[in-house]
Write an enzyme that holds these catalytic residues in place. Sequence first.
Site, PDB file in Angstrom:
ATOM      1  N   ARG A  85       6.655  33.803  36.979  1.00  0.00           N
ATOM      2  CA  ARG A  85       6.083  33.274  38.223  1.00  0.00           C
ATOM      3  C   ARG A  85       6.481  31.815  38.449  1.00  0.00           C
ATOM      4  O   ARG A  85       6.211  31.242  39.503  1.00  0.00           O
ATOM      5  CB  ARG A  85       4.550  33.413  38.192  1.00  0.00           C
ATOM      6  CG  ARG A  85       3.874  32.443  37.259  1.00  0.00           C
ATOM      7  CD  ARG A  85       2.475  32.880  36.869  1.00  0.00           C
ATOM      8  NE  ARG A  85       1.473  32.603  37.878  1.00  0.00           N
ATOM      9  CZ  ARG A  85       0.752  31.477  37.966  1.00  0.00           C
ATOM     10  NH1 ARG A  85       0.962  30.479  37.115  1.00  0.00           N
ATOM     11  NH2 ARG A  85      -0.164  31.340  38.892  1.00  0.00           N
ATOM     12  N   ASN A 143       4.303  17.457  38.267  1.00  0.00           N
ATOM     13  CA  ASN A 143       4.102  18.543  37.315  1.00  0.00           C
ATOM     14  C   ASN A 143       5.192  19.623  37.468  1.00  0.00           C
ATOM     15  O   ASN A 143       5.744  20.128  36.493  1.00  0.00           O
ATOM     16  CB  ASN A 143       2.708  19.082  37.634  1.00  0.00           C
ATOM     17  CG  ASN A 143       2.238  20.251  36.797  1.00  0.00           C
ATOM     18  OD1 ASN A 143       1.053  20.416  36.623  1.00  0.00           O
ATOM     19  ND2 ASN A 143       3.120  21.095  36.292  1.00  0.00           N
ATOM     20  N   GLN A 158       3.252  15.161  34.360  1.00  0.00           N
ATOM     21  CA  GLN A 158       3.152  15.893  33.096  1.00  0.00           C
ATOM     22  C   GLN A 158       3.608  14.948  31.999  1.00  0.00           C
ATOM     23  O   GLN A 158       4.056  13.841  32.307  1.00  0.00           O
ATOM     24  CB  GLN A 158       4.014  17.173  33.138  1.00  0.00           C
ATOM     25  CG  GLN A 158       3.175  18.413  33.427  1.00  0.00           C
ATOM     26  CD  GLN A 158       3.917  19.728  33.217  1.00  0.00           C
ATOM     27  OE1 GLN A 158       5.126  19.795  33.244  1.00  0.00           O
ATOM     28  NE2 GLN A 158       3.168  20.795  33.022  1.00  0.00           N
ATOM     29  N   ARG A 204      -6.814  23.056  42.920  1.00  0.00           N
ATOM     30  CA  ARG A 204      -5.355  23.185  42.787  1.00  0.00           C
ATOM     31  C   ARG A 204      -4.883  24.236  43.799  1.00  0.00           C
ATOM     32  O   ARG A 204      -5.356  25.377  43.744  1.00  0.00           O
ATOM     33  CB  ARG A 204      -4.983  23.645  41.377  1.00  0.00           C
ATOM     34  CG  ARG A 204      -5.260  22.619  40.283  1.00  0.00           C
ATOM     35  CD  ARG A 204      -5.112  23.230  38.903  1.00  0.00           C
ATOM     36  NE  ARG A 204      -6.072  24.304  38.691  1.00  0.00           N
ATOM     37  CZ  ARG A 204      -5.896  25.326  37.856  1.00  0.00           C
ATOM     38  NH1 ARG A 204      -4.795  25.440  37.145  1.00  0.00           N
ATOM     39  NH2 ARG A 204      -6.831  26.257  37.722  1.00  0.00           N
ATOM     40  N   PRO A 205      -3.971  23.916  44.703  1.00  0.00           N
ATOM     41  CA  PRO A 205      -3.560  24.894  45.721  1.00  0.00           C
ATOM     42  C   PRO A 205      -3.049  26.204  45.127  1.00  0.00           C
ATOM     43  O   PRO A 205      -3.317  27.282  45.660  1.00  0.00           O
ATOM     44  CB  PRO A 205      -2.448  24.157  46.470  1.00  0.00           C
ATOM     45  CG  PRO A 205      -2.817  22.710  46.329  1.00  0.00           C
ATOM     46  CD  PRO A 205      -3.386  22.593  44.943  1.00  0.00           C
ATOM     47  N   GLY A 256      -0.291  19.523  30.561  1.00  0.00           N
ATOM     48  CA  GLY A 256       0.514  20.685  30.167  1.00  0.00           C
ATOM     49  C   GLY A 256      -0.311  21.715  29.429  1.00  0.00           C
ATOM     50  O   GLY A 256       0.043  22.888  29.414  1.00  0.00           O
ATOM     51  N   ASP A 270      -3.045  23.555  29.944  1.00  0.00           N
ATOM     52  CA  ASP A 270      -4.095  24.045  30.849  1.00  0.00           C
ATOM     53  C   ASP A 270      -4.295  25.538  30.567  1.00  0.00           C
ATOM     54  O   ASP A 270      -3.409  26.306  30.893  1.00  0.00           O
ATOM     55  CB  ASP A 270      -3.738  23.763  32.308  1.00  0.00           C
ATOM     56  CG  ASP A 270      -2.273  24.065  32.641  1.00  0.00           C
ATOM     57  OD1 ASP A 270      -1.438  24.146  31.722  1.00  0.00           O
ATOM     58  OD2 ASP A 270      -1.963  24.200  33.838  1.00  0.00           O
ATOM     59  N   GLU A 321       6.599  33.099  26.885  1.00  0.00           N
ATOM     60  CA  GLU A 321       6.140  31.723  27.085  1.00  0.00           C
ATOM     61  C   GLU A 321       5.338  31.237  25.881  1.00  0.00           C
ATOM     62  O   GLU A 321       5.334  30.064  25.549  1.00  0.00           O
ATOM     63  CB  GLU A 321       5.267  31.720  28.346  1.00  0.00           C
ATOM     64  CG  GLU A 321       4.679  30.390  28.707  1.00  0.00           C
ATOM     65  CD  GLU A 321       3.603  30.515  29.781  1.00  0.00           C
ATOM     66  OE1 GLU A 321       3.384  29.519  30.465  1.00  0.00           O
ATOM     67  OE2 GLU A 321       2.984  31.591  29.937  1.00  0.00           O
TER      68      GLU A 321
END
Length: 535
Positions: free
Chosen positions: A143, A187, A198, A257-258, A291, A293, A489
């Site tokens: 994503r 970020n 970040q 956060r959008p 970073g 989160d 990840e």
Amino acid sequence: MSSASEIYCHGKLLDTVQMAHIYPDSKTFVDMKMKKTPNETLSAFNDFMEQKKEAPTTAELKAWVESMFEKPGAEFEEWIPDDWIDSPRFLNNIKDLDLRGFAKNLNAVWHQLGRKMIADVGINPEQYSIIHVDHPVIVPGGRFREFYYWDSYWIVQGLLLSEMNHTTRGMLENFLSIVQRYGFIPNGGRIYYSMRSQPPLLCGMVKSYVDATNDTQFAMDAVETLEREFEFFMNNYIVEVNGHQLAAYGYKSSGPRPESYREDVISAQVFDKEEDKQDYYCELKAAAESGMDFSSRWFIKNGTNQGNLTDLKCRSIIAVELNAILYWNAKIISEFYALKNNAQKAQLYEAKAEEIKKAIDAVLWNEDEGAWLDYDLINKKHRHYFVPTNLSPLWTGCYNKDDASLPKKILAYIEKNELDKYPGGVPNTMADTNEQWDFPNVWPPMQHMLIMGLDGLNSKEAKDLAFKWAQRWVRGNFLAYNETHAMFEKYSAVELGGHGGGGEYEVQTGFGWSNGAVMDLMNKYGDRLTTGSIE
């Protein structure tokens, strides 16, 4: 004039679309390109809402959005890096043929992760949430369709081993141009990230590039921009602690956060007062800026790391790595000014580095633990909880190299916290909260940082442990890749080759920093790594 931020960052349209939960992932909408200008889009939205008496059904709203916006990804065109080669030289450093094959496969993944913006983004930037840059980028994957700031440090390590110097340089030029426009690097490469940064690793990326290519002219040309970013952090993040100046995360930003709008609004409902909600949104963004989160690392409940997201107090925690990285930045800026024969600036930044190191030693070092610890500004005390970043000064060289007792203290800290007992790598914390930066998740950049830091110590035991952890990490990545043909990840501490979970979204595959970190370790230890069992 309306701007793209009135669509993608705040306002009634964003609130209406995100709260309707049209898409499972809130990031989907804010990555969609407008078909018309922001003014026309807002005007069409107001007409639509009036027509539906301010209460459209979800289906009507979705149909309207899809008539006015394009699917995510409209800003990119196909791109094959022009400097990609099939068999970079570093593969020859890897003796084990299975691992060499694995590294070669990872070298091929850059094809999937490359992104080049279409010309229209530069012509009509106000119709996109993406921040326009001139050169193509390598993105994390999944994503994450745009560049991410700290991810790019590990991506660059991999690209340089793949001899993709031209691609790397383009990414660095993008970052330098963004510092010139914004004063800092957001970020990620979207306008909705533009009020937070970040961990500032651009200096480290430029140094890696210059060390790999000997392009000292690039360092000399970049140094004033790197200095500007460093000063941005020193002017906006510094807190006074016990007579010393140290940095904490949390730049000026408000609202949800959008890209996680609905989730943030819902989780903020526990607060009655609007000011408490706004405060909470700032904490969410500060943790996103770190970073990590999200993680119990940022929970402060009654002076402990207990609690949940609503106990986030990231802005009140002096984070070890942020300060260790700022020290490293000052050292690199000093080195680059020396290349320009600007002795005055070189000395100034050497002195700034020393000042930060002194503050880190005075405030964050804990002699009883034998490690550095985050500092809780609310309760005025160290946070005695393990995070790999407690050892980040080893990685950035922010310690006294002549202190012969340091390696013993660090190894005792590792033993006391039983960091070596997990089959899949060192977990990010020991708290199992279902947040993605907590136990049992293991994160590639943290493993790389720990291994490189230990390896830099003047101690055979520390170097042996670094190799052992590198062997385990490479083998775990290799096993997961062979089973799934994917790089993740994050991974799991409790199973060699298991991938992680928890957090706000599904586990993502790709994956930029995972590839860069493991490639760097295969290159460093390639003469003795094996795919066989480590014990």
